[in-house]
Design an enzyme around this catalytic site. Structure first.
Site, PDB file in Angstrom:
ATOM      1  N   GLU A  19     -33.222 101.913  79.420  1.00 57.69           N
ATOM      2  CA  GLU A  19     -32.129 102.358  80.270  1.00 57.69           C
ATOM      3  C   GLU A  19     -32.256 103.815  80.707  1.00 57.69           C
ATOM      4  O   GLU A  19     -32.030 104.138  81.867  1.00 57.69           O
ATOM      5  CB  GLU A  19     -30.850 102.171  79.446  1.00 57.69           C
ATOM      6  N   LYS A  79     -31.881 101.032  74.810  1.00 57.12           N
ATOM      7  CA  LYS A  79     -31.634 102.469  75.013  1.00 57.12           C
ATOM      8  C   LYS A  79     -32.822 103.110  75.717  1.00 57.12           C
ATOM      9  O   LYS A  79     -32.659 103.873  76.654  1.00 57.12           O
ATOM     10  CB  LYS A  79     -31.410 103.205  73.682  1.00 57.12           C
ATOM     11  N   LYS A 101     -21.517 102.440  84.488  1.00 62.19           N
ATOM     12  CA  LYS A 101     -20.924 102.289  83.153  1.00 62.19           C
ATOM     13  C   LYS A 101     -20.148 100.982  83.034  1.00 62.19           C
ATOM     14  O   LYS A 101     -20.277 100.262  82.053  1.00 62.19           O
ATOM     15  CB  LYS A 101     -20.021 103.491  82.873  1.00 62.19           C
ATOM     16  N   ARG A 104     -18.518 104.382  87.257  1.00 57.82           N
ATOM     17  CA  ARG A 104     -18.486 103.004  87.761  1.00 57.82           C
ATOM     18  C   ARG A 104     -19.540 102.766  88.854  1.00 57.82           C
ATOM     19  O   ARG A 104     -19.718 101.649  89.315  1.00 57.82           O
ATOM     20  CB  ARG A 104     -17.094 102.693  88.323  1.00 57.82           C
ATOM     21  N   HIS A 144     -46.912  84.366  67.783  1.00 54.73           N
ATOM     22  CA  HIS A 144     -46.734  83.194  68.657  1.00 54.73           C
ATOM     23  C   HIS A 144     -46.917  83.544  70.132  1.00 54.73           C
ATOM     24  O   HIS A 144     -46.474  82.798  70.991  1.00 54.73           O
ATOM     25  CB  HIS A 144     -45.355  82.570  68.409  1.00 54.73           C
ATOM     26  N   GLU A 177     -31.317  96.602  70.520  1.00 51.98           N
ATOM     27  CA  GLU A 177     -30.455  97.695  70.986  1.00 51.98           C
ATOM     28  C   GLU A 177     -31.280  98.969  71.221  1.00 51.98           C
ATOM     29  O   GLU A 177     -31.107  99.654  72.235  1.00 51.98           O
ATOM     30  CB  GLU A 177     -29.337  97.924  69.952  1.00 51.98           C
ATOM     31  N   TRP A 193     -21.358 101.419  93.731  1.00 45.80           N
ATOM     32  CA  TRP A 193     -22.543 100.818  93.115  1.00 45.80           C
ATOM     33  C   TRP A 193     -22.933  99.697  94.071  1.00 45.80           C
ATOM     34  O   TRP A 193     -22.185  98.736  94.249  1.00 45.80           O
ATOM     35  CB  TRP A 193     -22.225 100.277  91.726  1.00 45.80           C
ATOM     36  N   CYS A 211     -18.124  99.991  91.303  1.00 51.66           N
ATOM     37  CA  CYS A 211     -17.452 100.855  92.259  1.00 51.66           C
ATOM     38  C   CYS A 211     -16.123 101.339  91.686  1.00 51.66           C
ATOM     39  O   CYS A 211     -15.468 100.645  90.928  1.00 51.66           O
ATOM     40  CB  CYS A 211     -17.173 100.168  93.583  1.00 51.66           C
ATOM     41  N   ASN A 242     -13.743  97.213  95.900  1.00 49.54           N
ATOM     42  CA  ASN A 242     -14.582  96.882  94.752  1.00 49.54           C
ATOM     43  C   ASN A 242     -14.576  95.368  94.626  1.00 49.54           C
ATOM     44  O   ASN A 242     -13.512  94.756  94.662  1.00 49.54           O
ATOM     45  CB  ASN A 242     -14.006  97.536  93.488  1.00 49.54           C
ATOM     46  N   GLY A 243     -15.751  94.757  94.494  1.00 46.80           N
ATOM     47  CA  GLY A 243     -15.806  93.296  94.363  1.00 46.80           C
ATOM     48  C   GLY A 243     -16.815  92.729  95.334  1.00 46.80           C
ATOM     49  O   GLY A 243     -17.620  93.462  95.919  1.00 46.80           O
TER      50      GLY A 243
HETATM   51  O1  M6R Z   1     -18.268  97.810  78.657  1.00 46.30           O
HETATM   52  P1  M6R Z   1     -19.094  96.733  78.051  1.00 46.30           P
HETATM   53  O2  M6R Z   1     -19.347  96.924  76.595  1.00 46.30           O
HETATM   54  O3  M6R Z   1     -18.556  95.358  78.334  1.00 46.30           O
HETATM   55  O4  M6R Z   1     -20.495  96.840  78.792  1.00 46.30           O
HETATM   56  C1  M6R Z   1     -21.511  95.915  78.586  1.00 46.30           C
HETATM   57  C2  M6R Z   1     -22.841  96.440  79.083  1.00 46.30           C
HETATM   58  O5  M6R Z   1     -22.798  96.635  80.467  1.00 46.30           O
HETATM   59  C3  M6R Z   1     -23.237  97.745  78.413  1.00 46.30           C
HETATM   60  O6  M6R Z   1     -23.232  97.643  77.025  1.00 46.30           O
HETATM   61  C4  M6R Z   1     -24.631  98.212  78.868  1.00 46.30           C
HETATM   62  O7  M6R Z   1     -25.600  97.336  78.408  1.00 46.30           O
HETATM   63  C5  M6R Z   1     -24.870  99.643  78.391  1.00 46.30           C
HETATM   64  N1  M6R Z   1     -25.139 100.475  79.507  1.00 46.30           N
HETATM   65  C6  M6R Z   1     -25.964  99.769  77.395  1.00 46.30           C
HETATM   66  O8  M6R Z   1     -26.163 101.088  76.991  1.00 46.30           O
END
Ligand code: M6R
Length: 610
Positions: A490, A487, A605, A27, A506, A483, A74, A2, A100-101
């Site tokens: 996501e 991507k 984000k 956010r 395995h 990684e 969020w 948020c 927020n929280g």
């Molecule tokens: O801001 P941060 O690097 O701490 O964020 C960590 C993750 O939330 C962030 O890397 C998330 O996995 C991304 N959306 C991946 O693309």
């Protein structure tokens, strides 16, 4: 998560709030809302979805008001529908609050308030705070806020207004960041969840600490504690006047940020290495070389993409500096008992510097006396403020939820840090010169990939027909595969699991058939032959295989259905071309599938809740 943005000043507060919320939308974008005071009454606007939807509901012409509070959500408690959008109100419509929280004891408080005949309209924990403040209100808004905050358990950053106090905003924070800024002329006060919303302004800023309250009245700011005692505070200058957000002609921020990488990788190493001397130095490193040379144990903690960078750092530091490293997912580390000695260094990696899990893990380690180094992109972030020292990525603002350039900058900085530590131990100048010289060649290798994206786009078209993917790699190519899989998940909402290729036999091999696509990362010389054997085993079971391979590879084209050829580099750096090509692959698949690439569903984000 948020985002909170509040404004008190000479401009149209609702317009300023809308602009501020747009800067904080990363956010959370489940819903948005704004409240203000007009003719001694609270007014509000709410909409589910993005700020755009809220903006459409507001006619700014009739709304030249001095003060407003806004929120972009969020969802945690209650689904992403309009009735759960912030601001929330008390029964009498006297108090409006954005939050927020998470209020952990909201259920107990809610039941108590219901027993006193308070009516609730939303499913949120936030509404409890508004009702509580209203129930404690006896003409003094500060006192009723203090009394209420003492009853809350959990984390919060809040901003609130009361219809009887038309020139006042109260903001408070516990375990959740909140910044208050004012301009030099003192004509504007701004409250924001993070400094990203300060862009375009030159402000004097303070970040509230735990249980601090800011009482803003007619642009005067008083910071108090829960005893209503005024605290002496020094505001720091943040000049964000020239920071602007632009896609620079790209269709999405993600694509722009992928294309930023030749320059952001360079920014991450420029001024930090002298390659012909084999030397690495970090500006403002506040950890002494005598401490760093004695380190025998490193714990790296992070989440998501940043955790993948941690896994890569683990391999590099262990191999080059011969120091034991563990890479801990931050949300798990909190509940473990890490072994911390006087020679332990804890490293936190984060793009935003606001990830609640990472901050919580660091706080626990700090309480136990560990030294904390953060590797972070956003300067002035919560993480950098609580660390003993920080190394900044200098990647510039990353807007797309899907992290791209921050990852390659993290890898650059961690690669340098591994060499730096190794030089303090036993790495010879000659090896350091070679490693640094190779790093300098990376931006031009990345540029080559970016010059010819059509090959990747063509493969993305072919593979976009699959619903299930295995991403395989070995050694440094395993976290690279993790990684790359993240991507794809996501932004395309497709199922993608990453495995070390040797693990297939395995168990996961049982899932292979002609409907499964394998994305293989084979740019690691040390494990190349073994990787080929794993791919043969998959091929024998009819999997479709797309390989990302270096040009000097032999035999891969006979096993894989398709190959994306990448420039050769040393094993330690092969992460760069492989990752960046895989970012493009995920981007093009998502584009074909018409998803919301910059703001994928259910995500945000900055993940500022645990
Ligand atoms: O801001 P941060 O690097 O701490 O964020 C960590 C993750 O939330 C962030 O890397 C998330 O996995 C991304 N959306 C991946 O693309």
């Amino acid at each position: 998560m948020c985002g909170i943005f509040a404004y008190l000043g000479s401009k149209s507060s609702i317009k300023e709030c809308l602009n501020g919320l747009k800067l904080l939308e990363y956010r959370g974008y489940d819903s948005a809302g704004i409240a203000a005071i007009k003719n001694n009454k609270l007014i509000h606007f709410k909409a589910s979805g993005k700020i755009e939807a809220l903006e459409k509901k507001i006619n700014l012409k009739d709304l030249k008001l001095d003060l407003a509070i806004g929120h972009t959500r969020w969802a945690t408690h209650g689904s992403a529908i309009e009735k759960n959008a912030h601001p929330h109100f008390d029964d009498k419509q006297n108090v409006a609050i954005v939050h927020n929280g998470i209020i952990e004891n909201y259920d107990i408080l809610k039941k108590l308030l219901i027993s006193k005949n308070y009516k609730f309209r939303s499913d949120t924990d936030t509404e409890v705070i508004a009702q509580l403040i209203s129930s404690n209100y006896k003409n003094d808004l500060v006192e009723s806020t203090i009394k209420s905050l003492k009853e809350l358990k959990g984390s919060f950053a809040i901003a609130l207004i009361h219809k009887n106090h038309p020139n006042e905003i109260i903001a408070a924070s516990r375990e959740s960041p909140l910044a208050i800024g004012f301009n030099d002329k003192k004509t504007e006060v701004i409250i924001s969840s993070d400094p990203n919303a300060f862009s375009g302004r030159n402000l004097n800023v303070i970040f509230l600490k735990n249980d601090e309250i800011a009482h803003i009245k007619n642009q005067e700011i008083r910071i108090i504690n829960l005893k209503n005692k005024t605290l002496k505070k020094t505001f720091e200058k943040i000049n964000a006047k020239n920071i602007k957000f632009s896609k620079k002609g790209f269709e999405h921020f993600m694509l722009k940020e992928i294309f930023d990488q030749p320059s952001t990788i360079q920014k991450a190493y420029l001024g930090r290495m002298t390659e012909n001397e084999g030397l690495v130095e970090f500006e403002d490193l506040k950890l002494s070389k005598s401490f760093l040379s004695k380190i025998d144990n490193i714990i790296i903690t992070a989440c998501g993409t940043s955790h993948h960078a941690a896994l890569i750092a683990k391999s590099l530091i262990e191999e080059k500096a011969n120091i034991l490293v563990s890479a801990e997912i931050a949300s798990e580390m909190r509940f473990k008992t890490p072994i911390l000695t006087k020679n332990t260094l804890v490293i936190a990696i984060s793009q935003s510097g606001e990830t609640a899990d990472t901050i919580a893990a660091i706080k626990t380690a700090k309480e136990k006396g560990a030294k904390i180094l953060s590797i972070v992109n956003v300067e002035n972030s919560s993480l950098s403020r609580i660390s003993d020292s920080s190394i900044f990525l200098k990647a510039g603002i990353e807007r797309s939820v899907c992290s791209t350039k921050a990852f390659s900058s993290q890898i650059t900085v961690l690669y340098l840090f591994a060499i730096f530590l190794s030089r303090l131990k036993s790495m010879q100048k000659k090896e350091a010169i070679l490693l640094l010289t190779e790093l300098k060649k990376i931006p031009s290798k990345v540029r080559k990939i970016l010059k010819n994206t059509s090959i990747i786009e063509e493969k993305a078209k072919k593979y976009s027909k699959f619903e299930n993917f295995f991403f395989l790699g070995r050694n440094l190519m395993y976290p690279t595969a993790m990684e790359a899989a993240l991507k794809l998940k996501e932004i395309s909402y497709l199922h993608a699991s990453a495995y070390p290729a040797g693990e297939m036999k395995h168990g996961p091999l049982a899932l292979i058939d002609s409907k499964l696509a394998i994305i293989a990362f084979s740019s690691n010389k040390k494990t190349y032959d073994k990787m080929l054997s794993s791919l043969m085993e998959a091929r024998a079971r009819n999997a479709k295989i797309l390989a990302f391979a270096t040009k000097n590879s032999y035999g891969i084209e006979d096993i894989a259905d398709d190959v994306i050829w990448l420039d050769n580099t040393i094993d330690e750096l092969s992460i760069f071309p492989s990752t960046i090509a895989a970012q493009l692959f995920a981007y093009f698949i998502a584009k074909i599938r018409k998803t919301d690439i910059d703001q994928p569903r259910n995500l945000a984000k900055s993940v500022t809740v645990e």
